[in-house]
Scaffold this motif. Structure first.
Motif, PDB file in Angstrom:
ATOM      1  N   ALA A   1      -4.181   8.098   0.960  1.00 49.87           N
ATOM      2  CA  ALA A   1      -6.011   8.648   0.959  1.00 49.87           C
ATOM      3  C   ALA A   1      -7.034   7.022   0.974  1.00 49.87           C
ATOM      4  O   ALA A   1      -8.024   7.698   2.444  1.00 49.87           O
ATOM      5  CB  ALA A   1      -5.960  10.126  -0.086  1.00 49.87           C
ATOM      6  N   HIS A   2      -6.693   6.301   0.415  1.00 52.54           N
ATOM      7  CA  HIS A   2      -7.082   5.459  -0.321  1.00 52.54           C
ATOM      8  C   HIS A   2      -6.509   4.005   0.691  1.00 52.54           C
ATOM      9  O   HIS A   2      -7.904   3.257   0.412  1.00 52.54           O
ATOM     10  CB  HIS A   2      -7.685   4.951  -1.409  1.00 52.54           C
ATOM     11  N   GLY A   3      -6.856   4.391   1.639  1.00 53.95           N
ATOM     12  CA  GLY A   3      -5.671   3.371   2.183  1.00 53.95           C
ATOM     13  C   GLY A   3      -5.567   2.741   3.532  1.00 53.95           C
ATOM     14  O   GLY A   3      -5.211   2.673   4.531  1.00 53.95           O
TER      15      GLY A   3
ATOM     16  N   ALA B   1     -10.659   9.887   5.973  1.00 47.85           N
ATOM     17  CA  ALA B   1     -11.012   9.163   6.412  1.00 47.85           C
ATOM     18  C   ALA B   1     -12.719   8.856   5.467  1.00 47.85           C
ATOM     19  O   ALA B   1     -13.080   7.822   6.065  1.00 47.85           O
ATOM     20  CB  ALA B   1     -11.262   9.476   8.084  1.00 47.85           C
ATOM     21  N   HIS B   2     -13.045   9.660   5.709  1.00 47.01           N
ATOM     22  CA  HIS B   2     -14.512   9.247   4.763  1.00 47.01           C
ATOM     23  C   HIS B   2     -14.623   7.901   3.277  1.00 47.01           C
ATOM     24  O   HIS B   2     -15.372   7.555   3.123  1.00 47.01           O
ATOM     25  CB  HIS B   2     -14.465  10.687   4.078  1.00 47.01           C
ATOM     26  N   LYS B   3     -13.360   8.580   3.199  1.00 41.84           N
ATOM     27  CA  LYS B   3     -13.361   6.796   1.790  1.00 41.84           C
ATOM     28  C   LYS B   3     -13.843   5.710   2.428  1.00 41.84           C
ATOM     29  O   LYS B   3     -13.514   4.691   1.640  1.00 41.84           O
ATOM     30  CB  LYS B   3     -11.968   7.387   0.805  1.00 41.84           C
TER      31      LYS B   3
ATOM     32  N   LEU C   1     -17.511  11.292   7.759  1.00 42.83           N
ATOM     33  CA  LEU C   1     -18.699  12.184   6.769  1.00 42.83           C
ATOM     34  C   LEU C   1     -17.198  12.691   5.958  1.00 42.83           C
ATOM     35  O   LEU C   1     -16.103  12.385   6.267  1.00 42.83           O
ATOM     36  CB  LEU C   1     -18.804  13.258   7.650  1.00 42.83           C
ATOM     37  N   THR C   2     -18.180  12.403   4.779  1.00 43.43           N
ATOM     38  CA  THR C   2     -17.377  13.032   3.870  1.00 43.43           C
ATOM     39  C   THR C   2     -16.049  14.939   4.514  1.00 43.43           C
ATOM     40  O   THR C   2     -17.232  15.650   5.074  1.00 43.43           O
ATOM     41  CB  THR C   2     -18.244  13.537   2.452  1.00 43.43           C
ATOM     42  N   GLN C   3     -15.383  15.243   4.342  1.00 38.72           N
ATOM     43  CA  GLN C   3     -14.274  16.066   5.037  1.00 38.72           C
ATOM     44  C   GLN C   3     -13.319  15.489   5.561  1.00 38.72           C
ATOM     45  O   GLN C   3     -12.977  16.885   6.188  1.00 38.72           O
ATOM     46  CB  GLN C   3     -15.397  17.023   4.389  1.00 38.72           C
ATOM     47  N   THR C   4     -13.493  14.405   6.311  1.00 40.92           N
ATOM     48  CA  THR C   4     -12.982  14.603   7.199  1.00 40.92           C
ATOM     49  C   THR C   4     -11.622  13.896   6.757  1.00 40.92           C
ATOM     50  O   THR C   4     -11.361  12.918   5.792  1.00 40.92           O
ATOM     51  CB  THR C   4     -12.849  13.710   8.328  1.00 40.92           C
TER      52      THR C   4
ATOM     53  N   ALA D   1     -14.200   0.952 -15.805  1.00 41.84           N
ATOM     54  CA  ALA D   1     -14.909   1.876 -14.531  1.00 41.84           C
ATOM     55  C   ALA D   1     -14.390   1.182 -12.930  1.00 41.84           C
ATOM     56  O   ALA D   1     -13.670  -0.108 -13.352  1.00 41.84           O
ATOM     57  CB  ALA D   1     -16.082   1.144 -14.520  1.00 41.84           C
ATOM     58  N   LEU D   2     -14.661   1.815 -12.454  1.00 43.25           N
ATOM     59  CA  LEU D   2     -14.343   1.267 -10.873  1.00 43.25           C
ATOM     60  C   LEU D   2     -14.868   1.167 -10.087  1.00 43.25           C
ATOM     61  O   LEU D   2     -16.054   2.025 -10.187  1.00 43.25           O
ATOM     62  CB  LEU D   2     -12.715   2.809 -10.369  1.00 43.25           C
ATOM     63  N   TYR D   3     -15.485   0.509  -9.315  1.00 41.04           N
ATOM     64  CA  TYR D   3     -16.020  -0.476  -8.174  1.00 41.04           C
ATOM     65  C   TYR D   3     -15.826  -0.669  -6.910  1.00 41.04           C
ATOM     66  O   TYR D   3     -14.868  -0.905  -6.914  1.00 41.04           O
ATOM     67  CB  TYR D   3     -17.178  -1.211  -8.733  1.00 41.04           C
ATOM     68  N   ALA D   4     -16.303   0.601  -5.854  1.00 37.43           N
ATOM     69  CA  ALA D   4     -15.044   1.038  -5.047  1.00 37.43           C
ATOM     70  C   ALA D   4     -15.719  -0.019  -3.535  1.00 37.43           C
ATOM     71  O   ALA D   4     -17.550   0.929  -3.569  1.00 37.43           O
ATOM     72  CB  ALA D   4     -14.652   2.141  -4.826  1.00 37.43           C
ATOM     73  N   ALA D   5     -15.701  -0.772  -3.036  1.00 39.39           N
ATOM     74  CA  ALA D   5     -16.161  -1.282  -1.880  1.00 39.39           C
ATOM     75  C   ALA D   5     -16.041  -0.637  -0.555  1.00 39.39           C
ATOM     76  O   ALA D   5     -15.106  -0.739  -0.172  1.00 39.39           O
ATOM     77  CB  ALA D   5     -16.438  -3.029  -2.036  1.00 39.39           C
ATOM     78  N   GLY D   6     -16.956  -1.145   0.254  1.00 38.80           N
ATOM     79  CA  GLY D   6     -16.755  -0.547   1.734  1.00 38.80           C
ATOM     80  C   GLY D   6     -16.980  -1.487   2.633  1.00 38.80           C
ATOM     81  O   GLY D   6     -17.889  -2.192   2.171  1.00 38.80           O
TER      82      GLY D   6
END
Length: 468
Positions: free
Chosen positions: A193-195, A223-225, A230-233, A357-362
């Motif tokens: 999911a996160h990859g 996909a949204h991650k 959009l969220t929920q895809t 704490a997790l900091y998630a970049a995109g």
């Protein structure tokens, strides 16, 4: 076509037909002002499954084309779109791979959607503990050695479900796991999911190996991650060599997805995939990798109190998503300093736990964002070293339990059994009837059928559903 669904929606909009079909707003925004974040124009594109725009449950037109283009993009045999997120995709794959009574090896850091998939399928989990990094409280990779030991000790296991990468970006050696599974005739399903970026730059050496590029049986992306839709895809992939029937997977998705899928969500997924096929997107992914590496290097030099987790590389292959920065302080609870950083310095985190704490970049982050993160931590260190430092509780690094669950009943038997709710202190020794999980990251503290122990108490809500 560049983005097939989006182009068809635009053509449909231009026809300006009288819409005597659902949804009931008939293409017009009835609210004034429009809902936050939406323009009136969005309602023109919020259509149902009319002929022009194809049918998600039986795609033969633009959606079929878009899914085929996505399959080529990710290097797999088949790709299916989900508007119920990665959760529905996970559960659909499980409903095809598993049947009641099957025993399946599941890494304990599985998402709660996997627990739901076990409940629906009637399969029984054989829990395996992935690597644990106690200094930062993180579940990590499932090693090939652990997998082979599990197969040897329990030969009736039919397959494996593994989370790779983890929420914090730690990847398992999926190529090795796939070889072991194939050699033994067992399936491999990967919650990736996160990859979702991994497969897009397979030959660039930026990210860990994607399960899309090995002989796994099913790979799931949120996909949204990572892709920017959009969220929920979500996406469900069948890599080349998968033993799953595409027709059966489609049937399973049809059982779990809405019969009225949102074409706003689908068009966002279609457009995001199209963008990732472009040169600017390729440059953005490389920029994300380079800025993440640079930021890690700077933080390693300037920080003396906070620490950024870096996975030791003993295998010679990439096993960490560098864009996920997990920051810890050896003495202080991140549940206190994380929100403090957000409130005082405007640095918002993805998730926080006592450990870190997790900091998630995109791909949407720019150089200024990374500079801001660095400056926030430098400023935080200066404050913590000063006479006006805020008072934070000391952190006991030994508080997180790491032990196999005590399964007293099957998940399904416990879920459907007669039960009651008790104060958590009175639930110790009883059998849980519910999945207790903190989202994010969605890893279960307890699942139905497991016995409640004293070590669970710090992580439980005030009341717990137990079997009578």
């Amino acid at each position: 076509m560049k983005d097939p669904l989006t182009e068809v929606l635009q053509v449909t909009r231009a026809k300006a037909r009288l819409r005597f079909h659902v949804p009931g707003h008939a293409g017009r925004c009835l609210m004034s002002p429009p809902p936050i974040g939406l323009s009136s124009e969005a309602f023109y594109y919020d259509v149902s499954e009319i002929d022009d725009v194809d049918v998600l449950s039986e795609p033969t037109g633009c959606l079929a084309v878009s899914q085929a283009m996505a399959a080529s993009q990710f290097g797999v045999a088949h790709t299916f779109f989900s508007v119920n997120g990665a959760s529905a995709a996970l559960q659909a794959a499980m409903s095809v791979l598993l049947k009641p009574g099957d025993r399946v090896l599941v890494a304990r850091n599985a998402h709660r959607a996997v627990i739901s998939g076990l409940l629906m399928s009637g399969a029984e989990p054989v829990w395996v503990l992935p690597a644990y990094h106690p200094e930062v409280g993180l579940w990590g990779e499932l090693s090939a050695e652990t997998l082979m030991q599990a197969f040897h000790s329990q030969p009736d296991i039919c397959g494996v479900i593994v989370t790779s990468p983890t929420y914090e970006g730690i990847a398992s050696p999926v190529a090795d796991l796939a070889k072991i599974c194939k050699a033994s005739g067992r399936f491999l399903m990967v919650d990736e999911a996160h990859g979702s970026l991994f497969s897009l730059d397979d030959n660039e050496g930026l990210w860990p190996k994607s399960a899309c590029r090995v002989e796994a049986d099913a790979v799931i992306h949120a996909a949204h991650k990572g892709l920017g839709s959009l969220t929920q895809t979500g996406l469900l992939h069948l890599p080349h060599g998968s033993r799953l029937s595409p027709q059966r997977v489609q049937q399973a998705l049809n059982q779990l997805q809405s019969t009225s899928p949102s074409y706003l969500l689908l068009s966002s997924l279609d457009a995001a995939l199209a963008w990732h096929r472009s040169e600017p997107a390729c440059a953005a992914r490389k920029r994300l990798f380079e800025l993440a590496c640079q930021t890690r290097a700077v933080l390693a030099q300037v920080l003396t109190q906070f620490q950024v987790f870096t996975l030791p590389n003993h295998s010679g292959c990439i096993q960490q998503d560098v864009s996920r920065l997990y920051v810890s302080h050896p003495q202080l609870s991140a549940e206190q300093w994380g929100p403090w950083l957000e409130t005082t310095l405007g640095l918002a985190y993805e998730r926080v736990s006592p450990h870190g704490a997790l900091y998630a970049a995109g791909v949407g982050h720019m150089q200024a964002d990374w500079r801001g993160l660095i400056e926030a931590f430098k400023h935080a260190e200066a404050i913590l070293a000063s006479d006006v430092a805020p008072l934070f509780s000391a952190f006991d690094n030994a508080m997180t339990p790491v032990e196999p669950p005590d399964m007293a009943m099957s998940i399904r038997d416990a879920f459907f059994a007669d039960g009651c709710r008790l104060p958590k202190s009175q639930a110790v020794g009883r059998v849980s009837q519910e999945t207790i999980v903190h989202c994010p990251p969605g890893i279960a503290v307890l699942v139905p059928g497991e016995r409640v122990g004293e070590h669970h108490l710090p992580y439980l809500p005030p009341w717990v559903a137990v079997v009578l």
